[in-house]
Design an enzyme around this catalytic site. Structure first.
Site, PDB file in Angstrom:
ATOM      1  N   LYS A  36     -19.786  -6.156   8.232  1.00  0.00           N
ATOM      2  CA  LYS A  36     -18.689  -7.125   8.135  1.00  0.00           C
ATOM      3  C   LYS A  36     -17.574  -6.849   9.129  1.00  0.00           C
ATOM      4  O   LYS A  36     -16.500  -7.426   9.017  1.00  0.00           O
ATOM      5  CB  LYS A  36     -18.091  -7.047   6.722  1.00  0.00           C
ATOM      6  CG  LYS A  36     -18.926  -7.701   5.652  1.00  0.00           C
ATOM      7  CD  LYS A  36     -18.022  -7.953   4.461  1.00  0.00           C
ATOM      8  CE  LYS A  36     -18.784  -8.115   3.179  1.00  0.00           C
ATOM      9  NZ  LYS A  36     -17.931  -7.780   2.046  1.00  0.00           N
ATOM     10  N   ARG A  65      -2.149  -6.126  -8.418  1.00  0.00           N
ATOM     11  CA  ARG A  65      -1.082  -7.128  -8.249  1.00  0.00           C
ATOM     12  C   ARG A  65      -1.269  -8.200  -9.310  1.00  0.00           C
ATOM     13  O   ARG A  65      -1.110  -7.946 -10.477  1.00  0.00           O
ATOM     14  CB  ARG A  65      -1.140  -7.729  -6.842  1.00  0.00           C
ATOM     15  CG  ARG A  65      -0.637  -6.806  -5.767  1.00  0.00           C
ATOM     16  CD  ARG A  65      -1.173  -7.181  -4.420  1.00  0.00           C
ATOM     17  NE  ARG A  65      -2.633  -7.077  -4.429  1.00  0.00           N
ATOM     18  CZ  ARG A  65      -3.420  -7.214  -3.386  1.00  0.00           C
ATOM     19  NH1 ARG A  65      -2.900  -7.529  -2.237  1.00  0.00           N
ATOM     20  NH2 ARG A  65      -4.718  -7.069  -3.472  1.00  0.00           N
ATOM     21  N   HIS A 114       0.844  -1.206   0.000  1.00  0.00           N
ATOM     22  CA  HIS A 114       0.000   0.000   0.000  1.00  0.00           C
ATOM     23  C   HIS A 114       0.878   1.255   0.000  1.00  0.00           C
ATOM     24  O   HIS A 114       0.583   2.230  -0.699  1.00  0.00           O
ATOM     25  CB  HIS A 114      -0.871   0.056   1.272  1.00  0.00           C
ATOM     26  CG  HIS A 114      -1.931  -1.001   1.366  1.00  0.00           C
ATOM     27  ND1 HIS A 114      -2.064  -1.811   2.461  1.00  0.00           N
ATOM     28  CD2 HIS A 114      -2.941  -1.355   0.524  1.00  0.00           C
ATOM     29  CE1 HIS A 114      -3.105  -2.618   2.301  1.00  0.00           C
ATOM     30  NE2 HIS A 114      -3.657  -2.364   1.129  1.00  0.00           N
ATOM     31  N   SER A 133      -2.865  -7.856   2.757  1.00  0.00           N
ATOM     32  CA  SER A 133      -3.206  -7.854   4.184  1.00  0.00           C
ATOM     33  C   SER A 133      -3.645  -9.240   4.659  1.00  0.00           C
ATOM     34  O   SER A 133      -3.311  -9.641   5.778  1.00  0.00           O
ATOM     35  CB  SER A 133      -4.308  -6.835   4.464  1.00  0.00           C
ATOM     36  OG  SER A 133      -3.926  -5.566   4.023  1.00  0.00           O
TER      37      SER A 133
HETATM   38  P1  ADP Z   1      -9.716  -3.928  -0.600  1.00  0.00           P
HETATM   39  O1  ADP Z   1     -10.250  -4.767   0.511  1.00  0.00           O
HETATM   40  O2  ADP Z   1     -10.593  -2.789  -0.984  1.00  0.00           O
HETATM   41  O3  ADP Z   1      -9.172  -4.675  -1.793  1.00  0.00           O
HETATM   42  P2  ADP Z   1      -7.003  -3.571   0.294  1.00  0.00           P
HETATM   43  O4  ADP Z   1      -6.587  -2.871   1.536  1.00  0.00           O
HETATM   44  O5  ADP Z   1      -6.765  -5.033   0.232  1.00  0.00           O
HETATM   45  O6  ADP Z   1      -8.504  -3.181   0.088  1.00  0.00           O
HETATM   46  O7  ADP Z   1      -6.306  -2.878  -0.952  1.00  0.00           O
HETATM   47  C1  ADP Z   1      -6.538  -1.536  -1.300  1.00  0.00           C
HETATM   48  C2  ADP Z   1      -5.941  -1.291  -2.668  1.00  0.00           C
HETATM   49  O8  ADP Z   1      -4.520  -1.446  -2.604  1.00  0.00           O
HETATM   50  C3  ADP Z   1      -6.420  -2.267  -3.740  1.00  0.00           C
HETATM   51  O9  ADP Z   1      -6.508  -1.574  -4.970  1.00  0.00           O
HETATM   52  C4  ADP Z   1      -5.313  -3.288  -3.804  1.00  0.00           C
HETATM   53  O10 ADP Z   1      -5.242  -3.910  -5.060  1.00  0.00           O
HETATM   54  C5  ADP Z   1      -4.103  -2.397  -3.554  1.00  0.00           C
HETATM   55  N1  ADP Z   1      -2.987  -3.165  -3.030  1.00  0.00           N
HETATM   56  C6  ADP Z   1      -2.966  -3.924  -1.918  1.00  0.00           C
HETATM   57  N2  ADP Z   1      -1.759  -4.525  -1.762  1.00  0.00           N
HETATM   58  C7  ADP Z   1      -0.992  -4.127  -2.826  1.00  0.00           C
HETATM   59  C8  ADP Z   1       0.338  -4.426  -3.277  1.00  0.00           C
HETATM   60  N3  ADP Z   1       1.114  -5.269  -2.619  1.00  0.00           N
HETATM   61  N4  ADP Z   1       0.753  -3.838  -4.418  1.00  0.00           N
HETATM   62  C9  ADP Z   1      -0.069  -3.008  -5.099  1.00  0.00           C
HETATM   63  N5  ADP Z   1      -1.325  -2.708  -4.757  1.00  0.00           N
HETATM   64  C10 ADP Z   1      -1.795  -3.260  -3.628  1.00  0.00           C
END
Ligand code: ADP
Length: 167
Positions: free
Chosen positions: A43, A94, A19, A132
């Protein structure tokens, strides 16, 4: 906040180095970023950190940066973006497995508000497998996630999972 604002929404449960990579690169593209911890009250039991904890952890990491704001919201992302007078949703991509979900989200959001565009940044290769859920799973089973999350987040994960190896 001034100039071109992008809203970067996510669960951030917790925020990872993947992130942070998107945030730093997003700052090269836009004047200001709003990091939006989105949540669905129905949720909330499935998340590790409360919304308040996630917001506080991100704020602590970011420190004082006039170009970044951290906020939370439980409604439609497009409504939030409009309310902020912004037109851009920033998301990271990703693996191919992200693609289908992100594609659907971008299309539904565009249908809901045609004035808002979703912009994708490709993951930094170091963070390709960093998400995450994997971080939470590895920590809960005692594996170290040092290097995949900032140190302050690593410490918070240790509080939740005292058995996690120090790396
Ligand atoms: P959500 O539950 O909305 O997917 P996340 O916190 O998992 O939220 O992710 C938020 C955004 O950050 C999403 O667009 C996700 O694809 C991106 N993201 C998460 N991890 C990475 C990473 N390692 N590299 C690039 N983008 C990421």
């Amino acid at each position: 906040m001034d100039g071109k604002i992008a809203v970067y929404p996510g669960s951030f449960d917790p925020i990872t180095n993947g992130h942070i990579d998107i945030i730093n690169r997003g700052l090269r593209c836009f004047d200001s970023l709003v990091i939006l911890v989105g949540y669905n009250p129905a949720k909330s039991s499935s998340s590790l950190f409360t919304v308040e904890e996630r917001v506080d952890m991100i704020k602590e990491l970011i420190g004082e940066n006039p170009r970044i704001e951290v906020d939370s919201d439980s409604g439609l992302i497009v409504d939030y973006v409009k309310k902020r007078g912004a037109h851009i949703i920033l998301r990271g991509l990703r693996a191919m497995s992200d693609f289908e979900y992100e594609f659907q989200m971008a299309l539904i959001n565009r249908r809901l508000n045609r004035n808002i565009e979703t912009v994708f940044l490709m993951t930094g290769s170091r963070w390709f497998y960093c998400n995450s859920s994997i971080i939470k799973e590895a920590s809960s089973l005692g594996g170290t996630v040092r290097g995949l999350v900032p140190d302050s987040i690593f410490q918070k994960l240790r509080e939740k999972y005292p058995d996690m190896s120090n790396g």
